[in-house]
Design an enzyme around this catalytic site. Sequence first.
Site, PDB file in Angstrom:
ATOM      1  NE  ARG A  49      43.642  34.446  42.610  1.00 54.64           N
ATOM      2  CZ  ARG A  49      44.179  35.613  42.252  1.00 54.64           C
ATOM      3  NH1 ARG A  49      45.338  35.901  41.485  1.00 54.64           N
ATOM      4  NH2 ARG A  49      44.130  36.457  43.194  1.00 54.64           N
ATOM      5  NE  ARG A  71      42.337  45.466  41.028  1.00 52.01           N
ATOM      6  CZ  ARG A  71      43.183  44.382  41.212  1.00 52.01           C
ATOM      7  NH1 ARG A  71      44.259  44.592  41.849  1.00 52.01           N
ATOM      8  NH2 ARG A  71      42.493  43.348  41.492  1.00 52.01           N
ATOM      9  CE  LYS A  78      47.333  37.274  46.162  1.00 49.63           C
ATOM     10  NZ  LYS A  78      46.101  37.738  46.714  1.00 49.63           N
ATOM     11  NE  ARG A 127      43.253  46.892  44.956  1.00 43.85           N
ATOM     12  CZ  ARG A 127      43.456  45.675  45.058  1.00 43.85           C
ATOM     13  NH1 ARG A 127      44.769  45.090  45.430  1.00 43.85           N
ATOM     14  NH2 ARG A 127      42.875  44.579  44.674  1.00 43.85           N
ATOM     15  NE  ARG A 149      38.887  40.605  43.468  1.00 48.29           N
ATOM     16  CZ  ARG A 149      39.400  41.922  43.950  1.00 48.29           C
ATOM     17  NH1 ARG A 149      38.501  42.841  43.880  1.00 48.29           N
ATOM     18  NH2 ARG A 149      40.546  42.117  44.202  1.00 48.29           N
TER      19      ARG A 149
HETATM   20  P1  ADP Z   1      43.549  40.060  43.831  1.00 50.87           P
HETATM   21  O1  ADP Z   1      44.414  38.940  44.523  1.00 50.87           O
HETATM   22  O2  ADP Z   1      43.505  41.267  44.765  1.00 50.87           O
HETATM   23  O3  ADP Z   1      42.115  39.287  43.847  1.00 50.87           O
HETATM   24  P2  ADP Z   1      44.848  39.709  41.354  1.00 50.87           P
HETATM   25  O4  ADP Z   1      45.613  41.164  40.640  1.00 50.87           O
HETATM   26  O5  ADP Z   1      45.785  38.749  41.843  1.00 50.87           O
HETATM   27  O6  ADP Z   1      43.953  40.497  42.591  1.00 50.87           O
HETATM   28  O7  ADP Z   1      43.879  39.021  40.180  1.00 50.87           O
HETATM   29  C1  ADP Z   1      42.842  39.893  39.694  1.00 50.87           C
HETATM   30  C2  ADP Z   1      42.022  38.810  38.820  1.00 50.87           C
HETATM   31  O8  ADP Z   1      42.848  38.428  37.911  1.00 50.87           O
HETATM   32  C3  ADP Z   1      41.276  37.740  39.679  1.00 50.87           C
HETATM   33  O9  ADP Z   1      40.203  38.087  40.530  1.00 50.87           O
HETATM   34  C4  ADP Z   1      41.180  36.635  38.447  1.00 50.87           C
HETATM   35  O10 ADP Z   1      39.903  37.261  37.749  1.00 50.87           O
HETATM   36  C5  ADP Z   1      42.284  37.027  37.761  1.00 50.87           C
HETATM   37  N1  ADP Z   1      43.378  36.134  38.036  1.00 50.87           N
HETATM   38  C6  ADP Z   1      44.743  36.281  38.561  1.00 50.87           C
HETATM   39  N2  ADP Z   1      45.247  35.326  38.776  1.00 50.87           N
HETATM   40  C7  ADP Z   1      44.579  34.262  38.383  1.00 50.87           C
HETATM   41  C8  ADP Z   1      44.520  32.787  38.164  1.00 50.87           C
HETATM   42  N3  ADP Z   1      45.779  32.054  38.695  1.00 50.87           N
HETATM   43  N4  ADP Z   1      43.805  32.040  37.874  1.00 50.87           N
HETATM   44  C9  ADP Z   1      42.539  32.447  37.376  1.00 50.87           C
HETATM   45  N5  ADP Z   1      42.298  33.924  37.307  1.00 50.87           N
HETATM   46  C10 ADP Z   1      43.288  34.698  38.097  1.00 50.87           C
END
Ligand code: ADP
Length: 185
Positions: A83, A128, A8, A122, A139
């Site tokens: 989300r 990370r 994404k 990654r 996740r």
């Molecule tokens: P990925 O899609 O690989 O899990 P992201 O960078 O999109 O990685 O998100 C990393 C973390 O940030 C998520 O696991 C969550 O803890 C937090 N996060 C991101 N977007 C949201 C959201 N819309 N609502 C709640 N937590 C979020």
Amino acid sequence: MGPPGAGKGTQAKAVADHFSVPAVSTGDIFRANVSGGTPLGVEAKRYMDAGEYVPDEVTNNMVRSRIAEPDAAGGFLLDGYPRTLAQVAELDGMLKAGEHDLDAVLVLTVDQEAVVARLLKRAEIEGRADDTEDVIRRRLEVYAEETEPLIAVYDERGIVVRVDGMGEIDEVQQRIFAALDDLQD
Ligand code: ADP
């Protein structure tokens, strides 16, 4: 939309450039706050490191203020938001208030084992904190429970565009552009 590791973030930047709009990535904003040691970062880190979602209220407020900035006035691409169902409702309100419409919800479809492999790779490269195997599994679980149901909600609105997210970055990008350009015709 798509599970963790679907690509994404990578594709969001390309799509945003293509349409000359800012990419608003909640994950990136959280990570910037974590690095900067801000109060938001301190709060978000607890959840992120465990593979859990940051509470809706925190995330919603952050997105609301980001999309109210001048560079987003002509449109924006959301990456990683909404989300949860509560975030969908909140976003609907924000869009209405800002006189914006959702044009499309892009879903990247990927194979589960392939995404785990990508995320582990990654982890080696970027280090990370949420890319360890246990946290990755968590996740993916949280995604399946909380986020996947959103696709049906947007399907009902007829705005979901599904794109095969497997293959090279460029290939996927070409598929996305083709699918979105079709939409504009
Ligand atoms: P990925 O899609 O690989 O899990 P992201 O960078 O999109 O990685 O998100 C990393 C973390 O940030 C998520 O696991 C969550 O803890 C937090 N996060 C991101 N977007 C949201 C959201 N819309 N609502 C709640 N937590 C979020």
